[in-house]
Design a protein around this motif. Structure first.
Motif, PDB file in Angstrom:
ATOM      1  N   ILE A 252       0.841  -1.207   0.000  1.00  0.00           N
ATOM      2  CA  ILE A 252       0.000   0.000   0.000  1.00  0.00           C
ATOM      3  C   ILE A 252       0.876   1.259   0.000  1.00  0.00           C
ATOM      4  O   ILE A 252       1.831   1.355   0.773  1.00  0.00           O
ATOM      5  CB  ILE A 252      -0.887   0.038   1.268  1.00  0.00           C
ATOM      6  N   PHE A 253       0.517   2.213  -0.834  1.00  0.00           N
ATOM      7  CA  PHE A 253       1.199   3.515  -0.856  1.00  0.00           C
ATOM      8  C   PHE A 253       0.186   4.611  -0.521  1.00  0.00           C
ATOM      9  O   PHE A 253      -0.973   4.525  -0.922  1.00  0.00           O
ATOM     10  CB  PHE A 253       1.786   3.789  -2.254  1.00  0.00           C
ATOM     11  N   HIS A 254       0.643   5.637   0.203  1.00  0.00           N
ATOM     12  CA  HIS A 254      -0.206   6.784   0.544  1.00  0.00           C
ATOM     13  C   HIS A 254       0.314   7.966  -0.264  1.00  0.00           C
ATOM     14  O   HIS A 254       1.407   8.463   0.011  1.00  0.00           O
ATOM     15  CB  HIS A 254      -0.091   7.124   2.044  1.00  0.00           C
ATOM     16  N   LEU A 255      -0.452   8.426  -1.244  1.00  0.00           N
ATOM     17  CA  LEU A 255       0.076   9.439  -2.167  1.00  0.00           C
ATOM     18  C   LEU A 255      -0.565  10.804  -1.947  1.00  0.00           C
ATOM     19  O   LEU A 255      -1.783  10.929  -1.833  1.00  0.00           O
ATOM     20  CB  LEU A 255      -0.171   9.010  -3.613  1.00  0.00           C
ATOM     21  N   SER A 256       0.301  11.825  -1.905  1.00  0.00           N
ATOM     22  CA  SER A 256      -0.201  13.195  -1.733  1.00  0.00           C
ATOM     23  C   SER A 256      -0.247  13.945  -3.051  1.00  0.00           C
ATOM     24  O   SER A 256      -0.985  14.911  -3.195  1.00  0.00           O
ATOM     25  CB  SER A 256       0.723  13.999  -0.822  1.00  0.00           C
ATOM     26  N   ASN A 257       0.607  13.555  -3.986  1.00  0.00           N
ATOM     27  CA  ASN A 257       0.729  14.316  -5.235  1.00  0.00           C
ATOM     28  C   ASN A 257       0.738  13.386  -6.427  1.00  0.00           C
ATOM     29  O   ASN A 257       0.918  12.187  -6.276  1.00  0.00           O
ATOM     30  CB  ASN A 257       2.065  15.073  -5.262  1.00  0.00           C
ATOM     31  N   GLY A 258       0.607  13.993  -7.579  1.00  0.00           N
ATOM     32  CA  GLY A 258       0.791  13.226  -8.804  1.00  0.00           C
ATOM     33  C   GLY A 258      -0.357  13.390  -9.768  1.00  0.00           C
ATOM     34  O   GLY A 258      -1.398  13.946  -9.438  1.00  0.00           O
ATOM     35  N   HIS A 259      -0.110  12.901 -10.971  1.00  0.00           N
ATOM     36  CA  HIS A 259      -1.164  12.899 -11.985  1.00  0.00           C
ATOM     37  C   HIS A 259      -1.639  11.470 -12.155  1.00  0.00           C
ATOM     38  O   HIS A 259      -0.838  10.547 -12.282  1.00  0.00           O
ATOM     39  CB  HIS A 259      -0.631  13.457 -13.305  1.00  0.00           C
ATOM     40  N   LEU A 260      -2.951  11.297 -12.135  1.00  0.00           N
ATOM     41  CA  LEU A 260      -3.517   9.937 -12.177  1.00  0.00           C
ATOM     42  C   LEU A 260      -4.055   9.619 -13.569  1.00  0.00           C
ATOM     43  O   LEU A 260      -4.772  10.424 -14.163  1.00  0.00           O
ATOM     44  CB  LEU A 260      -4.630   9.841 -11.131  1.00  0.00           C
ATOM     45  N   TYR A 261      -3.686   8.446 -14.060  1.00  0.00           N
ATOM     46  CA  TYR A 261      -4.216   7.950 -15.336  1.00  0.00           C
ATOM     47  C   TYR A 261      -4.924   6.630 -15.069  1.00  0.00           C
ATOM     48  O   TYR A 261      -4.451   5.827 -14.261  1.00  0.00           O
ATOM     49  CB  TYR A 261      -3.072   7.662 -16.329  1.00  0.00           C
ATOM     50  N   PHE A 262      -6.022   6.388 -15.750  1.00  0.00           N
ATOM     51  CA  PHE A 262      -6.674   5.085 -15.639  1.00  0.00           C
ATOM     52  C   PHE A 262      -5.991   4.119 -16.593  1.00  0.00           C
ATOM     53  O   PHE A 262      -5.644   4.478 -17.717  1.00  0.00           O
ATOM     54  CB  PHE A 262      -8.174   5.218 -15.985  1.00  0.00           C
ATOM     55  N   LEU A 263      -5.809   2.877 -16.114  1.00  0.00           N
ATOM     56  CA  LEU A 263      -5.146   1.882 -16.966  1.00  0.00           C
ATOM     57  C   LEU A 263      -6.190   1.085 -17.751  1.00  0.00           C
ATOM     58  O   LEU A 263      -7.307   0.937 -17.311  1.00  0.00           O
ATOM     59  CB  LEU A 263      -4.314   0.925 -16.108  1.00  0.00           C
TER      60      LEU A 263
END
Ligand code: BTN
Length: 263
Positions: A252-263
């Motif tokens: 499990i990762f806890h992410l605060s930032n980034g751009h999300l793409y659907f796979l």
């Protein structure tokens, strides 16, 4: 237009929204609200413009801002609010996004959803976004600016070619031209409700509404944060508003930032 905004201001008496400053055009309503914050304008000042000359999105993107859409920034100087400093940007971003989604469904009966972290979407096409900026001093929030941009009355043929496949406007969905001050009024009413809730109950109820309206959960996603890339299933938000990703090895990762793409 000015009279419309004066009349919605009257309907917001007894809320945390104290003033609405209407401009025909401005570089960016967020930048203008920032300037007002420094000049000492009070919490609850809203800046709204017909169009922006230098509209800004997240991650230094430009925000396409012709006349006919909604561009508004809410200046807050939160006092009695109990949030971890690192939760401030997600908290107010979710506040702006859920207020928009609830207002759009309440006024136009259109079900939009939320794509992490700040997108308002309709059938995976972007209808709007929220850009939250804050000034923090030590452990204190000096001010927060919540900028909301929604594609309202723009004709689909007017979108630039490079984005037209990924975006949508509310008038296109509804099949008619919509009244922007009415939409803003309803967003601000919802915003005030959720803002009160964050003060009394913290972030949990806001996160719950976000999750209920999300189209990100249980989907396979890739999140790109600078040079780092995560792939896995989007499983939820943690209590600080970070996105939980379970990668394909179960980590499990806890992410605060980034751009999300659907796979
Ligand atoms: C995004 O999805 O990247 C966020 C877009 C936020 C756009 C709004 S429009 C009003 C305010 N002023 C700006 O310059 N940006 C925000």
């Amino acid at each position: 237009m000015l009279e419309h905004y004066l009349s919605i201001k009257n309907k917001l008496q007894d809320t945390s929204i104290k003033d609405i400053i209407y401009l025909d055009y401005v570089d960016s309503t967020n930048d203008y609200a920032h300037m007002l914050a420094i000049q000492g304008y009070p919490s609850g000042t809203v800046v709204v413009a017909n169009r922006q000359l230098k509209g800004r999105g997240r991650q230094h993107n430009k925000w396409y801002s012709p006349q006919g859409n909604l561009y508004a920034s809410i200046l807050l100087k939160p006092k009695d609010i109990n949030l971890e400093i690192s939760a401030i940007i997600p908290a107010f971003t979710y506040l702006g996004a859920i207020s928009s989604v609830c207002a759009i469904s309440g006024v136009y009966n259109v079900k939009t959803t939320l794509k992490w972290p700040n997108d308002i979407v309709f059938k995976d096409r972007k209808l709007g976004g929220v850009l939250t900026e804050a000034r923090i001093s030590g452990n204190e929030i000096v001010f927060v600016i919540i900028g909301i941009g929604l594609n309202v009355n723009i004709d689909m043929s007017a979108f630039p070619e490079d984005i037209v496949q990924r975006v949508i406007s509310l008038s296109h969905i509804c099949g008619k031209v919509l009244d922007i001050p009415t939409l803003l009024l309803n967003i601000l009413i919802k915003f005030d409700d959720f803002y009160k809730q964050i003060k009394t109950e913290g972030l949990a109820p806001i996160i719950n509404v976000w999750l209920q309206n999300s189209s990100t959960l249980q989907r396979n996603v890739r999140v790109v944060d600078g040079d780092i890339l995560y792939e896995g299933i989007a499983e939820g938000l943690d209590d600080m508003g970070r996105l939980l990703i379970r990668d394909f090895n179960g980590k499990i990762f806890h992410l605060s930032n980034g751009h999300l793409y659907f796979l």
